[in-house]
Scaffold this motif. Structure first.
Motif, PDB file in Angstrom:
ATOM      1  N   LEU A 109      21.591  -1.983 -15.143  1.00 22.55           N
ATOM      2  CA  LEU A 109      20.386  -2.596 -14.605  1.00 22.55           C
ATOM      3  C   LEU A 109      20.352  -4.042 -15.066  1.00 22.55           C
ATOM      4  CD1 LEU A 109      17.595  -2.259 -13.149  1.00 22.55           C
ATOM      5  CD2 LEU A 109      16.652  -1.769 -15.399  1.00 22.55           C
ATOM      6  N   LEU A 110      20.202  -4.943 -14.142  1.00 23.02           N
ATOM      7  CA  LEU A 110      20.096  -6.362 -14.463  1.00 23.02           C
ATOM      8  C   LEU A 110      18.620  -6.719 -14.469  1.00 23.02           C
ATOM      9  CD1 LEU A 110      21.319  -9.188 -14.856  1.00 23.02           C
ATOM     10  CD2 LEU A 110      21.370  -9.403 -12.374  1.00 23.02           C
ATOM     11  N   LYS A 111      18.131  -7.216 -15.576  1.00 23.14           N
ATOM     12  CA  LYS A 111      16.745  -7.616 -15.718  1.00 23.14           C
ATOM     13  C   LYS A 111      16.729  -9.089 -16.079  1.00 23.14           C
ATOM     14  CE  LYS A 111      12.602  -6.795 -18.411  1.00 23.14           C
ATOM     15  NZ  LYS A 111      12.014  -6.114 -19.562  1.00 23.14           N
ATOM     16  N   LEU A 112      15.933  -9.873 -15.352  1.00 21.28           N
ATOM     17  CA  LEU A 112      15.863 -11.286 -15.680  1.00 21.28           C
ATOM     18  C   LEU A 112      14.453 -11.803 -15.423  1.00 21.28           C
ATOM     19  CD1 LEU A 112      16.180 -13.218 -12.785  1.00 21.28           C
ATOM     20  CD2 LEU A 112      18.235 -11.840 -12.821  1.00 21.28           C
ATOM     21  N   ASP A 113      14.181 -12.905 -16.054  1.00 20.46           N
ATOM     22  CA  ASP A 113      12.904 -13.568 -15.894  1.00 20.46           C
ATOM     23  C   ASP A 113      13.200 -15.014 -15.541  1.00 20.46           C
ATOM     24  OD1 ASP A 113      10.244 -14.316 -15.940  1.00 20.46           O
ATOM     25  OD2 ASP A 113      10.090 -14.349 -18.119  1.00 20.46           O
ATOM     26  N   ILE A 114      12.627 -15.471 -14.472  1.00 19.77           N
ATOM     27  CA  ILE A 114      12.829 -16.867 -14.082  1.00 19.77           C
ATOM     28  C   ILE A 114      11.744 -17.676 -14.773  1.00 19.77           C
ATOM     29  CG2 ILE A 114      12.925 -18.495 -12.170  1.00 19.77           C
ATOM     30  CD1 ILE A 114      13.794 -16.107 -10.408  1.00 19.77           C
ATOM     31  N   HIS A 115      12.162 -18.474 -15.717  1.00 18.90           N
ATOM     32  CA  HIS A 115      11.241 -19.252 -16.553  1.00 18.90           C
ATOM     33  C   HIS A 115      10.370 -20.160 -15.689  1.00 18.90           C
ATOM     34  CE1 HIS A 115       9.759 -21.340 -20.054  1.00 18.90           C
ATOM     35  NE2 HIS A 115      10.110 -22.498 -19.513  1.00 18.90           N
ATOM     36  N   ASP A 116       9.064 -20.065 -15.860  1.00 13.30           N
ATOM     37  CA  ASP A 116       8.091 -20.918 -15.158  1.00 13.30           C
ATOM     38  C   ASP A 116       8.299 -20.936 -13.646  1.00 13.30           C
ATOM     39  OD1 ASP A 116       6.742 -21.596 -17.468  1.00 13.30           O
ATOM     40  OD2 ASP A 116       7.983 -23.367 -17.831  1.00 13.30           O
ATOM     41  N   PHE A 117       8.601 -19.770 -13.068  1.00 15.56           N
ATOM     42  CA  PHE A 117       8.868 -19.705 -11.625  1.00 15.56           C
ATOM     43  C   PHE A 117       7.732 -20.306 -10.814  1.00 15.56           C
ATOM     44  CE2 PHE A 117       8.413 -17.621  -7.523  1.00 15.56           C
ATOM     45  CZ  PHE A 117       9.632 -17.931  -6.956  1.00 15.56           C
ATOM     46  N   PHE A 118       6.495 -19.956 -11.133  1.00  9.11           N
ATOM     47  CA  PHE A 118       5.371 -20.419 -10.336  1.00  9.11           C
ATOM     48  C   PHE A 118       5.031 -21.886 -10.571  1.00  9.11           C
ATOM     49  CE2 PHE A 118       4.791 -15.824 -10.247  1.00  9.11           C
ATOM     50  CZ  PHE A 118       4.737 -15.644  -8.883  1.00  9.11           C
ATOM     51  N   ASP A 119       5.558 -22.455 -11.632  1.00 10.01           N
ATOM     52  CA  ASP A 119       5.362 -23.880 -11.874  1.00 10.01           C
ATOM     53  C   ASP A 119       6.527 -24.702 -11.346  1.00 10.01           C
ATOM     54  OD1 ASP A 119       2.889 -23.728 -13.063  1.00 10.01           O
ATOM     55  OD2 ASP A 119       3.703 -23.456 -15.072  1.00 10.01           O
ATOM     56  N   ALA A 120       7.512 -24.037 -10.762  1.00 13.38           N
ATOM     57  CA  ALA A 120       8.697 -24.746 -10.272  1.00 13.38           C
ATOM     58  C   ALA A 120       8.308 -25.723  -9.168  1.00 13.38           C
ATOM     59  CB  ALA A 120       9.728 -23.752  -9.754  1.00 13.38           C
ATOM     60  N   ARG A 161       0.846  -1.188   0.000  1.00 12.97           N
ATOM     61  CA  ARG A 161       0.000   0.000   0.000  1.00 12.97           C
ATOM     62  C   ARG A 161       0.891   1.251   0.000  1.00 12.97           C
ATOM     63  NH1 ARG A 161      -4.062  -0.968   4.037  1.00 12.97           N
ATOM     64  NH2 ARG A 161      -5.261  -1.799   2.326  1.00 12.97           N
ATOM     65  N   GLY A 162       0.555   2.202  -0.866  1.00 12.64           N
ATOM     66  CA  GLY A 162       1.300   3.454  -0.920  1.00 12.64           C
ATOM     67  C   GLY A 162       2.555   3.404  -1.775  1.00 12.64           C
ATOM     68  N   LYS A 163       2.852   2.268  -2.380  1.00 10.69           N
ATOM     69  CA  LYS A 163       4.023   2.148  -3.252  1.00 10.69           C
ATOM     70  C   LYS A 163       3.532   1.936  -4.678  1.00 10.69           C
ATOM     71  CE  LYS A 163       7.260   1.052   0.217  1.00 10.69           C
ATOM     72  NZ  LYS A 163       8.471   0.324   0.478  1.00 10.69           N
ATOM     73  N   SER A 164       4.388   2.240  -5.643  1.00  4.04           N
ATOM     74  CA  SER A 164       3.973   2.126  -7.042  1.00  4.04           C
ATOM     75  C   SER A 164       5.134   1.670  -7.914  1.00  4.04           C
ATOM     76  CB  SER A 164       3.478   3.491  -7.539  1.00  4.04           C
ATOM     77  OG  SER A 164       4.566   4.408  -7.607  1.00  4.04           O
ATOM     78  N   ILE A 165       4.806   1.285  -9.124  1.00  2.00           N
ATOM     79  CA  ILE A 165       5.828   0.922 -10.103  1.00  2.00           C
ATOM     80  C   ILE A 165       6.716   2.135 -10.374  1.00  2.00           C
ATOM     81  CG2 ILE A 165       6.192   0.261 -12.517  1.00  2.00           C
ATOM     82  CD1 ILE A 165       3.602  -1.384 -12.294  1.00  2.00           C
ATOM     83  N   TYR A 166       6.106   3.310 -10.439  1.00  2.00           N
ATOM     84  CA  TYR A 166       6.852   4.542 -10.687  1.00  2.00           C
ATOM     85  C   TYR A 166       7.868   4.795  -9.570  1.00  2.00           C
ATOM     86  CZ  TYR A 166       7.827   9.493 -11.428  1.00  2.00           C
ATOM     87  OH  TYR A 166       8.456  10.692 -11.622  1.00  2.00           O
ATOM     88  N   ALA A 167       7.441   4.673  -8.316  1.00  2.00           N
ATOM     89  CA  ALA A 167       8.348   4.885  -7.180  1.00  2.00           C
ATOM     90  C   ALA A 167       9.485   3.863  -7.202  1.00  2.00           C
ATOM     91  CB  ALA A 167       7.581   4.811  -5.864  1.00  2.00           C
ATOM     92  N   CYS A 168       9.172   2.645  -7.592  1.00  2.00           N
ATOM     93  CA  CYS A 168      10.203   1.609  -7.695  1.00  2.00           C
ATOM     94  C   CYS A 168      11.204   1.971  -8.786  1.00  2.00           C
ATOM     95  CB  CYS A 168       9.555   0.258  -7.983  1.00  2.00           C
ATOM     96  SG  CYS A 168      10.733  -1.099  -8.085  1.00  2.00           S
ATOM     97  N   ALA A 169      10.707   2.414  -9.947  1.00  2.00           N
ATOM     98  CA  ALA A 169      11.587   2.780 -11.061  1.00  2.00           C
ATOM     99  C   ALA A 169      12.481   3.960 -10.690  1.00  2.00           C
ATOM    100  CB  ALA A 169      10.758   3.112 -12.296  1.00  2.00           C
ATOM    101  N   LEU A 170      11.971   4.903  -9.896  1.00  2.00           N
ATOM    102  CA  LEU A 170      12.776   6.050  -9.484  1.00  2.00           C
ATOM    103  C   LEU A 170      14.024   5.630  -8.712  1.00  2.00           C
ATOM    104  CD1 LEU A 170      10.232   8.790  -8.352  1.00  2.00           C
ATOM    105  CD2 LEU A 170      11.818   8.863 -10.293  1.00  2.00           C
ATOM    106  N   ARG A 171      13.935   4.544  -7.974  1.00  2.00           N
ATOM    107  CA  ARG A 171      15.094   4.059  -7.206  1.00  2.00           C
ATOM    108  C   ARG A 171      16.240   3.650  -8.126  1.00  2.00           C
ATOM    109  NH1 ARG A 171      14.360   2.175  -1.833  1.00  2.00           N
ATOM    110  NH2 ARG A 171      15.882   0.586  -2.307  1.00  2.00           N
ATOM    111  N   HIS A 172      15.909   3.314  -9.386  1.00  2.00           N
ATOM    112  CA  HIS A 172      16.917   2.843 -10.332  1.00  2.00           C
ATOM    113  C   HIS A 172      17.311   3.900 -11.363  1.00  2.00           C
ATOM    114  CE1 HIS A 172      16.339  -1.127  -8.655  1.00  2.00           C
ATOM    115  NE2 HIS A 172      15.041  -0.971  -8.799  1.00  2.00           N
ATOM    116  N   ALA A 173      16.614   5.037 -11.363  1.00  2.00           N
ATOM    117  CA  ALA A 173      16.903   6.088 -12.348  1.00  2.00           C
ATOM    118  C   ALA A 173      18.344   6.569 -12.181  1.00  2.00           C
ATOM    119  CB  ALA A 173      15.927   7.243 -12.178  1.00  2.00           C
ATOM    120  N   GLY A 174      19.051   6.679 -13.276  1.00  2.00           N
ATOM    121  CA  GLY A 174      20.429   7.161 -13.250  1.00  2.00           C
ATOM    122  C   GLY A 174      21.457   6.099 -12.904  1.00  2.00           C
ATOM    123  N   ALA A 175      21.034   4.870 -12.697  1.00  2.00           N
ATOM    124  CA  ALA A 175      21.982   3.801 -12.377  1.00  2.00           C
ATOM    125  C   ALA A 175      22.880   3.523 -13.580  1.00  2.00           C
ATOM    126  CB  ALA A 175      21.235   2.527 -11.986  1.00  2.00           C
ATOM    127  N   GLY A 176      24.094   3.125 -13.319  1.00  2.00           N
ATOM    128  CA  GLY A 176      25.041   2.809 -14.391  1.00  2.00           C
ATOM    129  C   GLY A 176      24.668   1.553 -15.156  1.00  2.00           C
TER     130      GLY A 176
END
Length: 158
Positions: free
Chosen positions: A135-146, A118-133
């Motif tokens: 960014l590591l982005k990954l997707d764990i394949h079928d995480f919920f089916d693991a 509550r009170g947090k957003s995708i935008y606020a999360c993205a702001l924490r990473h703005a200006g970073a040198g």
């Protein structure tokens, strides 16, 4: 709350013939979660009593390795393929909602967590990473089916 009336808890335990060291240990164990705003839960049977559900039902959930308390259906993914959705039974959903309402809702969310807070957003999360040198982005394949069946025990610290 157990620790709110330790004398009554101790008297009830003595009436049931419980040994003093066991009552001492239960009161000590109850104090930590209760100090953090969570209910003390000493055993699965104690949890069943607090939730007003049958102990046998909770045991069936804990011992369920086949997913018998879930109904599966599938929805289409944007990229083709299908996503499995597992819906808990009405009884299991009531148990899950009790846990959220009575235990999890009163616990603070870690400051680094933005998902479902509550009170947090995708935008606020993205702001924490703005200006970073970088960014590591990954997707764990079928995480919920693991398959996590190899993990036998979890310890939750409240």
């Amino acid at each position: 709350m157990i620790s709110a009336s330790p004398h009554q808890y101790r008297a009830g335990g003595r009436a049931l013939g419980r040994p003093e060291p066991l009552l001492d240990a239960a009161l000590a164990q109850a104090s930590r979660p209760e100090a953090n705003g969570a209910p003390a839960i000493l055993t699965l049977k104690h949890l069943a009593n607090r939730m007003e559900v049958s102990h046998k039902f909770l045991r069936s959930i804990v011992g369920d390795k086949e997913g018998a308390h879930y109904r599966d259906f599938y929805i289409s993914k944007r990229n083709g393929g299908r996503r499995r959705i597992a819906v808990p039974s009405t009884e299991l959903m009531a148990v899950q909602r009790w846990i959220v309402r009575e235990i999890l809702r009163n616990q603070p969310v870690h400051p680094a967590s933005f998902a479902y807070a509550r009170g947090k957003s995708i935008y606020a999360c993205a702001l924490r990473h703005a200006g970073a040198g970088w960014l590591l982005k990954l997707d764990i394949h079928d995480f919920f089916d693991a398959d996590f069946s190899h993990l036998r025990q979890f310890q939750v610290i409240l």
